[in-house]
Design an enzyme around this catalytic site. Structure first.
Site, PDB file in Angstrom:
ATOM      1  N   LYS A 243      -8.153   6.581  41.833  1.00  0.00           N
ATOM      2  CA  LYS A 243      -8.416   6.572  40.387  1.00  0.00           C
ATOM      3  C   LYS A 243      -8.955   5.205  39.935  1.00  0.00           C
ATOM      4  O   LYS A 243      -9.450   5.062  38.823  1.00  0.00           O
ATOM      5  CB  LYS A 243      -7.147   6.926  39.609  1.00  0.00           C
ATOM      6  CG  LYS A 243      -6.652   8.353  39.894  1.00  0.00           C
ATOM      7  CD  LYS A 243      -5.404   8.697  39.086  1.00  0.00           C
ATOM      8  CE  LYS A 243      -4.760  10.011  39.506  1.00  0.00           C
ATOM      9  NZ  LYS A 243      -5.347  11.198  38.851  1.00  0.00           N
TER      10      LYS A 243
ATOM     11  N   THR B 283      -7.449  15.934  33.291  1.00  0.00           N
ATOM     12  CA  THR B 283      -7.227  16.615  32.015  1.00  0.00           C
ATOM     13  C   THR B 283      -7.005  15.566  30.929  1.00  0.00           C
ATOM     14  O   THR B 283      -7.240  15.827  29.750  1.00  0.00           O
ATOM     15  CB  THR B 283      -5.997  17.553  32.090  1.00  0.00           C
ATOM     16  OG1 THR B 283      -4.938  16.860  32.757  1.00  0.00           O
ATOM     17  CG2 THR B 283      -6.310  18.820  32.836  1.00  0.00           C
TER      18      THR B 283
ATOM     19  N   HIS C  14      -5.855  22.298  43.692  1.00  0.00           N
ATOM     20  CA  HIS C  14      -5.973  21.149  42.786  1.00  0.00           C
ATOM     21  C   HIS C  14      -6.397  19.867  43.484  1.00  0.00           C
ATOM     22  O   HIS C  14      -6.402  18.810  42.851  1.00  0.00           O
ATOM     23  CB  HIS C  14      -4.638  20.877  42.095  1.00  0.00           C
ATOM     24  CG  HIS C  14      -4.201  21.951  41.166  1.00  0.00           C
ATOM     25  ND1 HIS C  14      -4.455  21.919  39.818  1.00  0.00           N
ATOM     26  CD2 HIS C  14      -3.533  23.102  41.388  1.00  0.00           C
ATOM     27  CE1 HIS C  14      -3.947  22.995  39.249  1.00  0.00           C
ATOM     28  NE2 HIS C  14      -3.383  23.735  40.183  1.00  0.00           N
TER      29      HIS C  14
ATOM     30  N   LYS D 149      -8.175  15.111  26.863  1.00  0.00           N
ATOM     31  CA  LYS D 149      -7.291  14.728  25.747  1.00  0.00           C
ATOM     32  C   LYS D 149      -7.834  13.515  25.008  1.00  0.00           C
ATOM     33  O   LYS D 149      -7.787  13.446  23.777  1.00  0.00           O
ATOM     34  CB  LYS D 149      -5.873  14.464  26.268  1.00  0.00           C
ATOM     35  CG  LYS D 149      -5.211  15.701  26.854  1.00  0.00           C
ATOM     36  CD  LYS D 149      -3.963  15.359  27.656  1.00  0.00           C
ATOM     37  CE  LYS D 149      -3.582  16.518  28.577  1.00  0.00           C
ATOM     38  NZ  LYS D 149      -2.627  16.150  29.609  1.00  0.00           N
TER      39      LYS D 149
ATOM     40  N   LYS E  84      -2.889   7.295  33.380  1.00  0.00           N
ATOM     41  CA  LYS E  84      -2.804   8.359  34.397  1.00  0.00           C
ATOM     42  C   LYS E  84      -1.984   7.810  35.548  1.00  0.00           C
ATOM     43  O   LYS E  84      -1.647   6.623  35.552  1.00  0.00           O
ATOM     44  CB  LYS E  84      -4.196   8.736  34.893  1.00  0.00           C
ATOM     45  CG  LYS E  84      -5.012   7.511  35.360  1.00  0.00           C
ATOM     46  CD  LYS E  84      -6.424   7.882  35.801  1.00  0.00           C
ATOM     47  CE  LYS E  84      -7.341   8.136  34.647  1.00  0.00           C
ATOM     48  NZ  LYS E  84      -8.274   9.193  34.835  1.00  0.00           N
ATOM     49  N   ARG E  85      -1.656   8.641  36.553  1.00  0.00           N
ATOM     50  CA  ARG E  85      -0.943   8.114  37.710  1.00  0.00           C
ATOM     51  C   ARG E  85      -1.741   6.963  38.320  1.00  0.00           C
ATOM     52  O   ARG E  85      -2.972   6.940  38.260  1.00  0.00           O
ATOM     53  CB  ARG E  85      -0.727   9.223  38.746  1.00  0.00           C
ATOM     54  CG  ARG E  85       0.368  10.204  38.379  1.00  0.00           C
ATOM     55  CD  ARG E  85       1.730   9.566  38.291  1.00  0.00           C
ATOM     56  NE  ARG E  85       2.280   9.306  39.605  1.00  0.00           N
ATOM     57  CZ  ARG E  85       3.317   9.952  40.137  1.00  0.00           C
ATOM     58  NH1 ARG E  85       3.939  10.907  39.456  1.00  0.00           N
ATOM     59  NH2 ARG E  85       3.775   9.652  41.341  1.00  0.00           N
TER      60      ARG E  85
END
Ligand code: F58
Length: 837
Positions: free
Chosen positions: A567, A669, A370, A673, A561-562
């Site tokens: 990110k 992911t 991952h 969504k 998200k985290r």
């Protein structure tokens, strides 16, 4: 007999009347109270037991079918090994999957009980950090929906991921005591407990047949008690099990100490045993390297494999056929000790010859990677490993010796290759590379999006790919449409079902039928009405939890998200500051009103991530009340991003921020969504964004930024972020405003570490992508102003997102990795006319 059947019919009947009676019974007999004195938790517990009762028949049947494989390969059992799960609240999901939501609502209405309040009451099991744990739960949902026999093995952490509070703009962590009011979904199977050894020594020994082997005498033992939770598939034809292990002290140990009079030692032993499953490590992208974590991994892997062997032997089968009945998937390297432990069980405990055991082990195991981030790749220091798992170390070294001997035979003289492939890293104090162990011990290795799988083959596991290319594959992630559309967005689900029928809940490709409606004016109006309703609900919630009023007509620009530098939440903040500067310069400027919504947890020890949260809240504090801005730009941080809150956020988003540095996000992911709920993506060519863009059409996706190749090239050429700062006046102004202390009155240096890291290194290429991102956001602004164009993009995103169902992902695992023929998908979800789950 007749009576018993009659009682059971009442107990599990599906009408509102039967549900109401069973509910009152459970309230009385299980919670010990009557309706009028029941607390909200009593009501929640009683209803949960009532619904669980309606799953027990198929649950028991499901467990009975485990390992009852047929000669044609059908019925093989998938054992999903994952240190993390994020199932989300069970009650609402089970109502949807069982098709009981309408009757249950009616039952509760009759009794004057507010069903929504009970659904809110449920504490979700936060047994994971983020994407990886949630993926495991989506996969369990799909396995059951596709009627595949499966057990999801994991750890029953007493404290899951911390709850996040925001205090003075900073993240504050609060312990997650999810079990404090009891958990109605789990059943402890104490008689299926297993024992696991730790530490100690090994010595040569002879078995009864006179064969030499190795005897491991652990220094201590701990008991694993399984707690089972039912996982019902859509349409309720199949009910699988999530089996989580809790650590306890073995009873014999207590007594021994007690007998010699050392009561305290006995109690201490108990406490230290229970420590093993006390807490989830809250690091999302860094290998913690902690001893307790290794113990947790060994504990759950060992319990799980012993459980599989127990089941297998109970079917009177030889262990030589283990792999024909079990497919064991390792969710990242956290369960990679399974390679050594399965070998140990087969060779040491069950007397199988090494080569045969190796064939069984590699045929049973497969590994999903991952991450490519070097800091996230698990490594264990030799000495630490040896102290805890001396026998496993010997086995791993023997696996490595044989593996490298094979490499040397095929590539004589290439010692560089041998060193790169070795499970043992000799550099800087010896350590074990768990990704290498997992790869050597598996027959299949996969990444989680096409781009990620390609990078895996060309970078992190390049040498392994070179020597065994056939081992590598890709399974792009997916998400379950039950929770992530039917349940979380009942308004949209109802509109879709009314338009194309309910088949999409088990075959998400059916959404494509919506393409025909993309230009339909009336349909577009309804589509926007649903989105607006969802935005109003989120706005109300934002007011409640953050005390900020936002305009539901503004563009809801969401990054949830985290929090992590890769990110790039801070890239979005720089854009917000640039917009703010525009409005300050020209308060009359024509702009598209925006509400920028952030949500996500930072690892407690990750200083920079926590500072990013403080930056977001600080920019919000200045921008939100500035009279020149006049409410046209708002910045909010929604605390405590978890499954429950996510279900309220995705349906309300217009714009989905997927802006990681290209090459860093394995898949994502959340991106799926958001799109499934009608948000349009602004994103880089990273992870599954690449495939999402391909599917929805390049014209329905806002692309910006360097590609992964260009990121590498730019770095190789000697990237100097300060040069960009010097040459880009807009960027300079934005950075100077932060530096000046404008967002940190009285503390001008507050954000200095963040600014310095951008100016000095900018590891995640924020400056490099700044212009491209701002230009792209300009395009977003103008597209949003064209209401029909935006609506069309939103509809087409949903219509073309079918590929990203976890049902499709699980079918691919079945076909390419597990060699299983899945059953037919279960029945579809009935969406009530009120659109309520
Ligand atoms: C995530 N990994 C990836 N790890 O970052 C994301 O791109 C991907 O979509 C997702 O997996 C599912 O494949 C992730 O969530 C963790 O949370 C680990 C938990 C244990 C410590 C190390 C990180």
């Amino acid at each position: 007999m007749k009576n018993a059947a009659g009682t059971r019919r009442i107990r599990i009947g599906r009408t509102a009347g039967a549900i109401a009676r069973a509910f009152l019974d459970n309230l009385h007999f299980l919670q010990g109270c009557e309706l009028r004195e029941a607390t909200r938790n009593d009501l929640y517990m009683a209803l949960s037991y009532t619904i669980r009762d309606r799953m027990l028949g198929s649950w028991i049947r499901g467990l009975r079918e485990i390992a009852k494989s047929n000669p044609d390969g059908t019925g093989k059992t998938v054992c999903y090994l994952s240190a993390e799960y994020l199932p989300g609240p069970h009650l609402a999901n089970n109502l949807v999957s069982l098709g009981l939501h309408e009757e249950t609502r009616r039952a509760m209405d009759r009794l004057g009980v507010d069903l929504d309040a009970l659904l809110e009451q449920e504490e979700e099991p936060g047994l994971g950090n983020g994407g990886l744990g949630r993926l495991a739960s989506c996969f369990l949902d799909s396995l059951a929906t596709l009627s595949v026999n499966a057990i999801g093995y994991g750890i029953r952490y007493e404290f899951g991921i911390f709850d996040q509070d925001i205090k003075d703009g900073w993240q504050a962590e609060v312990a997650d005591t999810w079990l404090r009011h009891g958990n109605p979904w789990e059943i402890a199977k104490t008689e299926l407990s297993q024992e696991v050894g730790l530490g100690g020594r090994t010595e040569p020994s002879r078995d009864r047949a006179g064969r030499w082997g190795v005897k491991w005498t652990p220094a201590s033992r701990v008991k694993g008690v399984p707690y089972d939770t039912p996982i019902v598939g859509c349409g309720a034809e199949k009910c699988n099990t999530m089996r989580l292990w809790k650590a306890e002290a073995p009873v014999s140990f207590d007594l021994q100490d007690f007998n010699i009079g050392d009561y305290y030692a006995a109690v201490e032993e108990k406490i230290s045993s229970e420590t093993i499953t006390k807490i989830l490590y809250p690091d999302d992208a860094k290998d913690a390297g902690k001893q307790l974590r290794l113990i947790q991994q060994h504990f759950f892997v060992s319990c799980s494999l012993k459980d599989m062997i127990r089941i297998h032997l109970s079917r009177r089968r030889s262990l030589e056929s283990f792999h024909e009945h079990f497919a064991v998937q390792m969710n990242d390297t956290h369960p990679s000790l399974a390679v050594a432990e399965l070998m140990r069980l087969l060779v040491d405990e069950h007397g199988m010859e090494w080569d045969k055991a190796w064939a069984v082990t590699t045929a049973a195991l497969s590994y999903t990677n991952h991450t490519l981030l070097p800091e996230a790749l698990e490594k264990w220091r030799f000495d630490l490993f040896k102290d805890l798992l001396p026998r496993h170390l010997e086995i791993i070294l023997e696996i490595n010796r044989r593996f490298l001997a094979g490499v040397r035979e095929k590539h004589p003289g290439d010692e560089g290759l041998v060193a790169r492939l070795s499970i043992v890293d000799e550099a800087g104090g010896r350590s074990l590379r768990m990704a290498h162990l997992a790869t050597v011990g598996s027959h299949a290795v996969n990444g989680v999006a096409r781009m990620h799988s390609e990078l895996l083959k060309s970078t992190t596991l390049r040498d392994f790919h070179e020597i065994s290319p056939g081992k590598f594959g890709n399974v792009t992630n997916g998400v379950t449409p039950r929770r992530w559309l039917a349940l979380c967005n009942p308004g949209l689900a109802e509109l879709i079902s009314r338009t194309i029928g309910p088949g999409w809940t088990r075959d998400l490709e059916e959404l494509r039928k919506l393409e025909d409606c993309a230009g339909d004016k009336a349909f577009g109006d309804e589509w926007r009405r649903v989105k607006l309703d969802n935005k109003k609900s989120l706005a109300a919630r934002i007011r409640e939890v953050a005390g900020i009023a936002v305009d539901p007509d503004s563009l809801f620009d969401v990054q949830a998200k985290r929090i992590h530098e890769y990110k790039r939440q801070h890239l979005s903040v720089l854009h917000i500051i640039a917009l703010y500067l525009c409005l300050k310069r020209d308060p009359a400027a024509e702009v598209t009103p925006r509400t920028c919504i952030f949500s996500g947890k930072a690892a407690p020890g990750y200083f920079m991530a926590k500072l990013i949260i403080k930056l977001i809240t600080s920019v919000g504090a200045v921008v939100n009340d500035d009279p020149d801005v006049r409410g046209r730009l708002k910045v909010v941080f929604v605390p405590d991003f978890n499954v429950k809150n996510a279900q309220k956020i995705y349906p309300a988003a217009d714009l989905s921020e997927q802006i990681s540095t290209a090459g860093k996000e394995a898949s994502g992911t959340g991106n799926m969504k958001f799109a499934l709920n009608g948000a349009v993506t602004i994103g880089t060519l990273d992870g599954a964004n690449v495939e999402i863009r391909e599917e929805v059409g390049v014209e329905n996706f806002f692309l910006f930024g360097l590609t992964a190749d260009r990121v590498q090239e730019t770095k190789a050429r000697g990237y100097r972020p300060s040069d960009l700062h010097a040459s880009n006046s807009c960027l300079r102004e934005v950075i100077e405003l932060i530096r000046s202390g404008h967002f940190s009155p009285g503390q001008p240096d507050l954000f200095r570490p963040l600014v310095d890291s951008l100016m000095d290194r900018d590891d995640y290429m924020i400056f490099a992508d700044f212009d491209s991102y701002l230009d792209c956001q300009d395009e977003v602004d103008s597209a949003y102003r064209h209401v029909d164009r935006w609506t069309r993009m939103s509809i087409l995103n949903v219509a073309r997102i079918g590929k990203f169902s976890s049902d499709r992902a699980i079918r691919e695992y079945c076909r390419d990795i597990w060699k299983i023929e899945p059953g037919p998908a279960g029945g579809e979800v009935k969406i009530s006319s009120k659109g309520e789950a």
